[in-house]
Design an enzyme around this catalytic site. Sequence first.
Site, PDB file in Angstrom:
ATOM      1  N   ALA A  76       7.472  -0.699   5.094  1.00  0.00           N
ATOM      2  CA  ALA A  76       6.356  -0.689   4.153  1.00  0.00           C
ATOM      3  C   ALA A  76       5.069  -1.146   4.826  1.00  0.00           C
ATOM      4  O   ALA A  76       5.080  -1.795   5.871  1.00  0.00           O
ATOM      5  CB  ALA A  76       6.676  -1.593   2.963  1.00  0.00           C
TER       6      ALA A  76
ATOM      7  N   ASP B 118       3.172  14.656  14.736  1.00  0.00           N
ATOM      8  CA  ASP B 118       3.316  14.463  13.288  1.00  0.00           C
ATOM      9  C   ASP B 118       1.949  14.437  12.605  1.00  0.00           C
ATOM     10  O   ASP B 118       1.679  13.596  11.748  1.00  0.00           O
ATOM     11  CB  ASP B 118       4.082  13.173  12.997  1.00  0.00           C
TER      12      ASP B 118
ATOM     13  N   LEU C 244       0.812  -1.215   0.000  1.00  0.00           N
ATOM     14  CA  LEU C 244       0.000   0.000   0.000  1.00  0.00           C
ATOM     15  C   LEU C 244       0.844   1.264   0.000  1.00  0.00           C
ATOM     16  O   LEU C 244       0.410   2.308  -0.468  1.00  0.00           O
ATOM     17  CB  LEU C 244      -0.919   0.011   1.227  1.00  0.00           C
ATOM     18  N   GLY C 245       2.022   1.202   0.563  1.00  0.00           N
ATOM     19  CA  GLY C 245       2.866   2.382   0.646  1.00  0.00           C
ATOM     20  C   GLY C 245       4.138   2.063   1.396  1.00  0.00           C
ATOM     21  O   GLY C 245       4.307   0.969   1.941  1.00  0.00           O
ATOM     22  N   GLU C 246       5.059   3.047   1.415  1.00  0.00           N
ATOM     23  CA  GLU C 246       6.322   2.824   2.098  1.00  0.00           C
ATOM     24  C   GLU C 246       6.820   4.126   2.688  1.00  0.00           C
ATOM     25  O   GLU C 246       6.701   5.191   2.087  1.00  0.00           O
ATOM     26  CB  GLU C 246       7.376   2.251   1.146  1.00  0.00           C
TER      27      GLU C 246
ATOM     28  N   LYS D 128       1.990  -3.235   8.920  1.00  0.00           N
ATOM     29  CA  LYS D 128       3.156  -2.370   8.810  1.00  0.00           C
ATOM     30  C   LYS D 128       4.398  -3.184   9.167  1.00  0.00           C
ATOM     31  O   LYS D 128       4.537  -3.647  10.298  1.00  0.00           O
ATOM     32  CB  LYS D 128       2.991  -1.174   9.739  1.00  0.00           C
TER      33      LYS D 128
END
Length: 665
Positions: free
Chosen positions: A357, A469, A350-352, A372
Amino acid sequence: MLSLLLPLISLLFQIQCFTVKSQPVPLNQICSNVTGNFTVNTPYAVNLDRLISSLSSLRRNVNGFYNISVGDSDEKVNSISQCRGDVKLEVCINCIAMAGKRLVTLCPVQKEAIIWYDKCTFRYSNRTIFNRLEISPHTSITGTRNFTGDRDSWEKSLRGLLEGLKNRASVIGRSKKNFVVGETSGPSFQTLFGLVQCTPDISEEDCSYCLSQGIAKIPSCCDMKMGSYVMSPSCMLAYAPWRFYDPVDTDDPSSVPATPSRPPKNETRSVTQGDKNRGVPKALIFASASVAIVVLFIVLLVVFLKLRRKENIRNSENKHENENISTDSMKFDFSVLQDATSHFSLENKLGEGGFGAVYKGVLSDGQKIAVKRLSKNAQQGETEFKNEFLLVAKLQHRNLVKLLGYSIEGTERLLVYEFLPHTSLDKFIFDPIQGNELEWEIRYKIIGGVARGLLYLHQDSRLRIIHRDLKASNILLDEEMTPKIADFGMARLFDIDHTTQRYTNRIVGTFGYMAPEYVMHGQFSFKTDVYSFGVLVLEIISGKKNSGFSSEDSMGDLISFAWRNWKEGVALNLVDKILMTMSSYSSNMIMRCINIGLLCVQEKVAERPSMASVVLMLDGHTIALSEPSKPAFFSHSNAVSDSSSSLGHNAKTSNYNSNTELYPR
C-alpha cells in the site's frame, strides 16, 4: 582485453603526436555582444562549460542536428549544432565537439557566438534560438579565381542550379536533413556543383526564404568567384566547378559517402565578413589522417569500456542478495515514517497494489511525502523493492517521480517519494468530471512530458532503462500538472543497441499497454515502451481506456477504433467530447498527436519511432509525419496482476481497476 589494447593505444598516441598539428581551422566565427557578456564562475559560465563538455558524448543522430540546453531562466545556455548532410556520424560528433571547444576560446566572454567549420556549425546563446529563422549574422567564403567567360551565362547557370536546390531542400523534410546536392552544365564546358542545407527546426517557408537571402547575397560577396560558401545560422549554400562534397543519396540518409574529389591545387579561399579575412586550412590530408586515427582510438576505447560497463551492470543486477544498501544518506528511520503516516492509518492510505500500500505522510518539518510499504509476506515484492530503489536512486529528471529515500527494519521495506497532490493521470482522463480540468494544452503538455521522461530513460540517463509498465495510473501529476513517470519495479537495464531485442519468460505489466511481441513471445526492447506510449497518447486524446474499450459500433479496442477512423479519414471521431467544447481545442495538433500515437503502435517493431524521434515530432510542429502502417491489434479486457506470469502457464488475472495504483508499486 586491456592488455591487448595497451600496445595499440600506445602506438596510436605516438602516431597522433605527428598528426595533431594539422587540426582543422574554423572558416569563420562571430562573437556577439548583443545579448551581453559573462564572467568566470558565474552560473552562465558553469552552464556553458557543462554544455561544451557534453558535446563529445552526443548520441548518434542520423540527421546530424542537435538542440541542447543547460541551466534555467536567464542563465540558461541554448545551443544548436548541425553537420553537413554528407558527413559521417563519427566525424560529425568530433567536429561539433571541436567547434564547441574552439568557440569558447575565441569568444571567452560573450553570451552568444557562432562558429562555422567546413563540416559543421555550432552556436550558443542565452536567448531562445530553436525553431527560429535567423539569417544574421552571415558570412561568406570565396575563392580567389574569377570566371573569365560570359557573365550572363555564368549567372544564369549558377542561379538555375541554386534555385533548383533551394526548392528541393525546402520540401524534402526534416528526416532527410534538409540537405540537397546537385550539378548542372555550366558555361565554357564546365560542370557546376552545388549544395544547400537548412536547419531542420525551421519551416519549409523559412528554409526557402533563408536560402533566397543567401542567393541574393552572391552578387555582392562572391561576384564571378569560382567557388563560394554563403552561411547564416539557419541555412547555408555552396557551389564550385568541382565536386567538393561527398556524393550521397539525399533520399537515403544512411548511404555511405564516397571519397570526395579534391579542388584544383591552385585554388585558395578567403573569408569575408565585414572587414575579416581568414584562410582555409591547407593541410587537409594530414587533418583527415589525424581525425581518422583519433576516431580509431575512440572506437577501440569505446569497445573496451562497453565490455567493462556490461560486466559492471551484470554485477549490479546480482547485488540483490546483499541486504545492505550503501546510500545511508537516503535512509529513513522506520519510526519516523510510522509517525509521519499516523502508524499507516486508513485515513492516510492513498492506494494499494499487488506488492503493498501507499500512504500519505507529513514529516516533522511539514514536508509531505508518499510512503510505499511493501507487503511483509511478498518475497517478490522484496526483490522489486531493491530493483526499484537501486534504479530510481540514480535517476534525476523533472518528468520522473523523485525518490527521497528508503527504510529497512526487520521485515519492513519502505520507499519514500515526493508527494504529488493531483494523484495519477487515470483519475483525470477516465473521469468525465475530472476530465473537465484537462484542456488540450494540459493534455499536450502531459504527452510531451511523458515523452521526454521516456527519452531520458532510454537514451540520456547514465543507465539505459526500459520501463515495461507505462500506463495512465503510473503517470503522476504535480500541482502544475507536470507529468512524472512512476513505478520502476518492472524496469530493466538495457545496455545494448535499442534495435536489439531481449527475451524473458517472465511477463509483467498491464494488458492493453503491453506490446504484442512482448506478451506472445517475451521479446522486449525500447520499442516496447514506445508501444505503451502510443496507447497512452490515444487514451489521453480519447478519454477512454484501451483495455475494455467500447463504442457505438462495438469495435474491440481503442487502437482498432483509432486505426479504422484514421483510414476512413474521420480520425477526429476519436477525440474526447469534452475537448471539443474547450477554447484550447486544436484539431490540427490533435490530428498530429493521433498520427504519432498510431506510429508508436505499429505492428512491425522496426517501424515504430524511437523516443528521440517522437520528442522531435512533438516539438517540431512543421516536421512532416509519415503515414502509419497497420497497428498491432491486441484486445484484452483484463490486466496482468502484480504476481508475474510465465510463458506457457495460465496468467493470474485481475480486474483492470484493481491493478491501478496511486504511487509506484
